[in-house]
Enzyme design. Structure first.
Site, PDB file in Angstrom:
ATOM      1  N   CYS A   1      10.122   6.721   5.642  1.00  0.00           N
ATOM      2  CA  CYS A   1       9.357   6.394   6.846  1.00  0.00           C
ATOM      3  C   CYS A   1      10.107   6.834   8.088  1.00  0.00           C
ATOM      4  O   CYS A   1      11.270   7.250   8.032  1.00  0.00           O
ATOM      5  CB  CYS A   1       9.126   4.875   6.941  1.00  0.00           C
ATOM      6  SG  CYS A   1       8.451   4.095   5.467  1.00  0.00           S
TER       7      CYS A   1
ATOM      8  N   CYS B   1       2.739   5.333   7.816  1.00  0.00           N
ATOM      9  CA  CYS B   1       3.208   6.016   9.032  1.00  0.00           C
ATOM     10  C   CYS B   1       3.123   7.537   8.939  1.00  0.00           C
ATOM     11  O   CYS B   1       3.340   8.232   9.924  1.00  0.00           O
ATOM     12  CB  CYS B   1       4.651   5.596   9.361  1.00  0.00           C
ATOM     13  SG  CYS B   1       5.911   6.187   8.208  1.00  0.00           S
TER      14      CYS B   1
ATOM     15  N   CYS C   1       7.288   2.984  11.904  1.00  0.00           N
ATOM     16  CA  CYS C   1       6.443   2.475  10.820  1.00  0.00           C
ATOM     17  C   CYS C   1       6.306   0.965  10.930  1.00  0.00           C
ATOM     18  O   CYS C   1       7.297   0.250  11.116  1.00  0.00           O
ATOM     19  CB  CYS C   1       7.027   2.845   9.455  1.00  0.00           C
ATOM     20  SG  CYS C   1       5.958   2.351   8.079  1.00  0.00           S
TER      21      CYS C   1
ATOM     22  N   CYS D   1       5.505   7.855   3.190  1.00  0.00           N
ATOM     23  CA  CYS D   1       4.789   6.593   3.399  1.00  0.00           C
ATOM     24  C   CYS D   1       3.356   6.908   3.840  1.00  0.00           C
ATOM     25  O   CYS D   1       3.131   7.725   4.736  1.00  0.00           O
ATOM     26  CB  CYS D   1       5.503   5.770   4.459  1.00  0.00           C
ATOM     27  SG  CYS D   1       4.609   4.294   4.988  1.00  0.00           S
TER      28      CYS D   1
END
Length: 361
Positions: free
Chosen positions: A44, A78, A48, A75
């Site tokens: 991330c 994000c 995030c 992820c």
């Protein structure tokens, strides 16, 4: 200290800085590094908003390719491969601001801007809040007011400047000017004619201190190395305003401000009346600054959280820079997430001295 020990110390310091950036969801670090979460197997960016993670489960990477090589996947929340939410928001806001600036005579609606950029209305509003801390309409109003101010400075009459800057009627200009000019458009056109300002200058350990006020309260505080610089800055915005050195009534207010500058006044001038103008957002930031206890500091992101807009870190920094009454509204108590002092309109050396004499942690 050996070279190896020194490198380990530097590495630990960088890790601490990055962990703090993750905890604060700091957009300033969004493109600086990527982190992997061992328990979920994803990587991330700092912005995030996923589930909270423990530091022991976090692994830092300088580049996304390193996270992939270590077996982590992107992820889905994000979307780090797409530049991160803040970077995407900056791109959206940049396009929207370009469209607004290119159409000064037309008040583009949020729906029209969103269609032109290819995003939803909600995404556009959210991007403006994240990046600038204001709405698209507020940005357009500010740009129109800036064009109006440029027009009257260049010698245009108020009516011509009004319509050339994109205001559809005098009422719209007066609504905007109440929060941003601090006087009527006619007064502004005449370089502040009709406005009355008294000021006094005194010596402090941090340089020459100017305190200026209207009948309603203190409107400007500044520090410089000499009186001429202070007086020139005061005259710059409204050269025709009635300005006079004060030898009596202002002395009490000057004494309060000087006491704060010298570290002798325990309070931040809570009983000092202020006559300052700003947007609603700026006022919320300035009120948050006044709540910071002496001897403590806050980060820009903490102030953003305090006013209920956690993603408006950059807008908070901008409001601090435009604070007309520093020291009394203690923007010097706001620092960067990494502990660095950040900017200060009165000079970094003065900011450092103010914090040192307050015993700031």
């Amino acid at each position: 200290m050996t070279v190896t020990a020194e490198r380990n110390t530097q590495s630990d310091t960088l890790a601490d800085e990055r962990w703090q950036a993750i905890r604060n969801n700091d957009p300033a670090y969004e493109d600086a590094f990527t982190f992997g979460v061992k328990t979920t197997g994803v990587y991330c960016r700092t912005t995030c908003r996923g589930a909270p993670v423990l530091r022991k489960n976090v692994e830092f990477f300088d580049e996304i390719v390193q996270a992939r090589a270590a077996g982590y996947r992107a992820c889905k929340r994000c979307r780090p491969d797409e530049g991160g939410p803040h970077s995407r928001a900056v791109a959206v806001v940049s396009q929207a601001c370009g469209l607004i600036d290119a159409s000064p005579d037309e008040l583009l609606t949020v729906a029209a801007l969103a269609r032109a950029i290819g995003v939803t209305d909600h995404a556009l509003r959210r991007s403006f809040e994240l990046v600038l801390g204001i709405t698209p309409r507020q940005y357009a109003e500010q740009r129109r007011l800036e064009r109006f101010k440029d027009g009257v400075r260049n010698g245009h009459d108020v009516t011509s400047a009004l319509y050339e800057s994109g205001f559809g009627s005098p009422s719209r200009l007066y609504e905007s000017s109440d929060a941003h000019l601090g006087m009527t458009p006619g007064q502004y056109r005449r370089g502040g004619a009709g406005a009355s300002i008294s000021y006094a200058i005194t010596e402090t350990p941090l340089g020459r201190l100017l305190v200026a006020a209207t009948d309603n309260g203190v409107c400007r505080i500044s520090l410089a190395d000499d009186d001429e610089s202070l007086e020139t800055a005061l005259r710059k915005e409204f050269p025709l305003a009635e300005q006079a050195k004060d030898t009596g009534p202002l002395s009490r207010w000057v004494a309060i401000v000087a006491g704060i500058v010298c570290g002798e006044t325990p309070d931040v001038g809570t009983d000092l009346p202020l006559d300052v103008r700003g947007t609603a957002f700026q006022r919320r930031v300035w009120e948050a600054l006044r709540r910071i206890p002496r001897g403590e500091t806050r980060t820009y992101s903490q102030i953003a959280d305090d006013i209920g807009q956690p993603t408006a870190t950059r807008a908070v920094a901008n409001a601090c820079a435009k604070n007309p009454t520093p020291v009394v509204v203690p923007c010097h108590r706001v620092v960067r997430t990494d502990g660095a002092l950040g900017g200060y309109a009165l000079g970094i050396d003065r900011k450092k001295k103010l914090l040192n004499q307050e015993g700031a942690r």
